[in-house]
Design a protein around this motif. Sequence first.
Motif, short mmCIF file in Angstrom:
data_model
loop_
_atom_site.label_atom_id
_atom_site.label_comp_id
_atom_site.label_asym_id
_atom_site.label_seq_id
_atom_site.Cartn_x
_atom_site.Cartn_y
_atom_site.Cartn_z
N LEU A 470 -32.05 -24.35 17.27
CA LEU A 470 -32.15 -23.35 16.54
C LEU A 470 -30.57 -22.92 16.29
CD1 LEU A 470 -34.34 -20.23 17.67
CD2 LEU A 470 -31.72 -19.88 17.13
N PHE A 471 -30.71 -22.60 15.09
CA PHE A 471 -29.45 -21.93 14.25
C PHE A 471 -29.53 -20.73 13.79
CE2 PHE A 471 -26.53 -21.84 10.64
CZ PHE A 471 -25.14 -21.98 11.51
N LEU A 472 -28.50 -19.83 14.15
CA LEU A 472 -28.63 -18.34 13.52
C LEU A 472 -27.63 -18.47 12.25
CD1 LEU A 472 -27.85 -16.03 16.69
CD2 LEU A 472 -29.77 -16.21 15.35
N ASP A 473 -28.36 -18.29 11.17
CA ASP A 473 -27.78 -18.22 9.91
C ASP A 473 -27.13 -16.79 9.51
OD1 ASP A 473 -27.35 -19.84 7.12
OD2 ASP A 473 -28.37 -17.96 6.49
N GLN A 532 -31.75 -7.60 12.20
CA GLN A 532 -32.35 -8.64 11.54
C GLN A 532 -31.79 -9.93 11.61
OE1 GLN A 532 -33.42 -9.43 7.51
NE2 GLN A 532 -35.50 -8.41 8.19
N CYS A 533 -32.23 -11.01 12.22
CA CYS A 533 -31.31 -12.26 12.34
C CYS A 533 -32.20 -13.43 11.50
CB CYS A 533 -30.93 -12.83 13.53
SG CYS A 533 -30.11 -11.98 14.53
N LYS A 534 -31.85 -14.17 10.64
CA LYS A 534 -32.40 -15.36 10.10
C LYS A 534 -32.10 -16.43 10.72
CE LYS A 534 -32.62 -17.96 5.71
NZ LYS A 534 -32.33 -18.27 4.50
N VAL A 535 -33.23 -17.43 11.10
CA VAL A 535 -33.05 -18.37 11.98
C VAL A 535 -33.49 -19.87 11.42
CG1 VAL A 535 -34.16 -19.48 14.28
CG2 VAL A 535 -33.89 -17.06 13.92
N ILE A 536 -32.71 -20.62 11.35
CA ILE A 536 -33.12 -22.08 10.94
C ILE A 536 -33.53 -23.24 11.88
CG2 ILE A 536 -32.16 -23.95 9.67
CD1 ILE A 536 -31.03 -22.07 8.02
N ILE A 537 -34.56 -23.78 11.83
CA ILE A 537 -34.97 -24.84 12.99
C ILE A 537 -34.75 -26.14 12.44
CG2 ILE A 537 -36.90 -25.52 14.40
CD1 ILE A 537 -36.09 -22.56 14.78
N CYS A 538 -33.96 -26.94 13.15
CA CYS A 538 -33.93 -28.26 12.70
C CYS A 538 -34.05 -29.44 13.73
CB CYS A 538 -32.28 -28.40 12.54
SG CYS A 538 -31.43 -27.32 11.33
N PRO A 539 -34.39 -30.60 13.52
CA PRO A 539 -34.54 -31.56 14.41
C PRO A 539 -33.17 -31.93 15.17
CG PRO A 539 -34.61 -32.65 12.32
CD PRO A 539 -34.66 -31.24 12.18
N ASP A 540 -33.51 -32.01 16.46
CA ASP A 540 -32.12 -32.15 17.25
C ASP A 540 -31.30 -33.57 17.02
OD1 ASP A 540 -30.71 -31.66 19.61
OD2 ASP A 540 -31.16 -33.55 20.61
#
Length: 594
Positions: A470-473, A532-540
């Motif tokens: 999980l990455f906070l953009d 408000q936070c935008k989150v990006i999900i990526c494969p580990d």
Amino acid sequence: MNVFFSLLLLASLEKCCDYIKVYNGPSIFHPFLGEIKEFRNQSFKSSSHDLTVVFFSDHSVSGKGFHANWLFVEESCGGNMTDWTGELFSPRYPNNYLDNSYCTWTIHSTGNTTVSLTFNDVDLETCCDYIRVYDGPSTLHPLLEEIRDYRNQSFKSTGNTLTVLFYSDSSVTRRGFHANWIFVATHPQCGGQLYDSGMFYSPNYPNYYHDNAYCVWFLSAQQGQRIFLTFADVQLERCCDCDYITIHDGSSTGYPQLGKVCYNDTTHQAFHSSSRYLTVVFTSDFSGVSHGFKAHFTSSLTANEGSVDCTSDNMVIVLQSSYLNSLGLSGNDLYVDDRLCRPNISSTEVVFRFPLDTCGTAKEMINGFVSYTNNVRASPSQSGEITYQSLYLLQVGCRMEPDTIVQIFYKAKELVNANITGMGRFNASIAFYTSRNFTQQIYDSPYEVNLNQQLFVQVKLTRSDESLDLFLDTCVASPNPNDFKNRSYDLLRNGCPRDSTYLSYTNGVDQYARFSFRAFKFLQTHAYVHLQCKVIICPDNDYNSRCRKGCQYRRKRSLDSSYNTNTVTLGPIKLRGQKPVAGHGVKESEKSME
């Protein structure tokens, strides 16, 4: 004016040593058009006002020489092209074309052939001048592409004809364009109209496909359905501009391109149409072949037949009993990839409901989305017992967007403290904690804090999944939960801290992200602040993902397009189990049904 130079008579030249040379301009330093040593009724046309003709003979053997006519002709462009091969160029090419040009070329082949057109040079005023290529005998036929710059573009007609339109406005001209065409023989068993679901292959698969292939498959489904396309095998020439597959989101090649498949890559190659139509094009060049490809397509159910949906924890599959009855099946006949997972059955519908990581559900990243897939299968029997002779019925899946927005708010007070949590559409939640140890969550609502108090925030996947990061953009504060643009304050933007008190503890390398910042009274006028936070999900295991790239002050356009998907926010924030405020929940139309 142009010079049209036509060689009408050439009695004889000494072929070994005497010749005529023609140049496109006022001297021999301009482009060379051709050399003549024998009579072949040659003709030449200048691209501007001048032609230069040079005659040379050596010291031995002479002949009758030559006779030629020349003529000044008015500038013209466009026309009907029927030769099996030839070239197109803008007026005066390679000199600058004229203002206010409007030229149309129709290239028409005959018999069992199509037209292959390749642009070798394009230099236009990109704002205002363009080339358009149409798949047919006029500009009323499907537009294949509009060209404003050089990208080695190639086109092939689906029938016998291509139309090329060149337009320039009243100011600024450039070199123009040059293109070649050739007629290509078509081959049987290539392309066609396909309906509902099935398989299709490159010509001769699994044996080698042929050179100069151009195959178009038009896929269609019933009204209200969408098409899901996957590639089970891809083996093409290792040159992505030579042999490739393109997928178009509509009923012809004139619709937007969803993607391009080349080499031997079947990873991430799954495509969803936005309507009942999908068009697939296979192209091979004149050299280098391989085994080709195998593709599988299915169509979704209509709303009155069934649906599939994924929440943060569960997959829910609903099939209408009337649909099953039309197939001669009942709910007792059905199971999913794990045979022990059985549905709940009522008089009107059959419902499977199970956690995403059970019942044989497969998870993978496809085109930047987390995808969960399973299969509903059937074994008709009198007793309702599952047999091992299963009948494939339906592929089901949910696509979870790689980014989401989660939101919380707190109340700035001079003396007190507190909290409220919220959840975004994607499997992520956000909460305040008492310290940097992140062991004790704050559940008070609202979270009333002192000015300049240090706040500790954790954003995490709602359901634990060690294969995802999980990455906070971006994190933005605003007094208005419905407006995070006009009156907002950036804590984090594109992974880069914008507030001097912002401190990141973990971001982009685990299934949660943690940070802290000091509380403030927004613009010194608003006591309530929404975050408000935008989150990006990526494969580990993807070390080139956005999650691993960290701060990017200037986001590249390619990254934006890879991760920019529709997101929804929930606000005012409600605790889990509370009914969302009207207008702030997930819209039914935005739920994914594959």
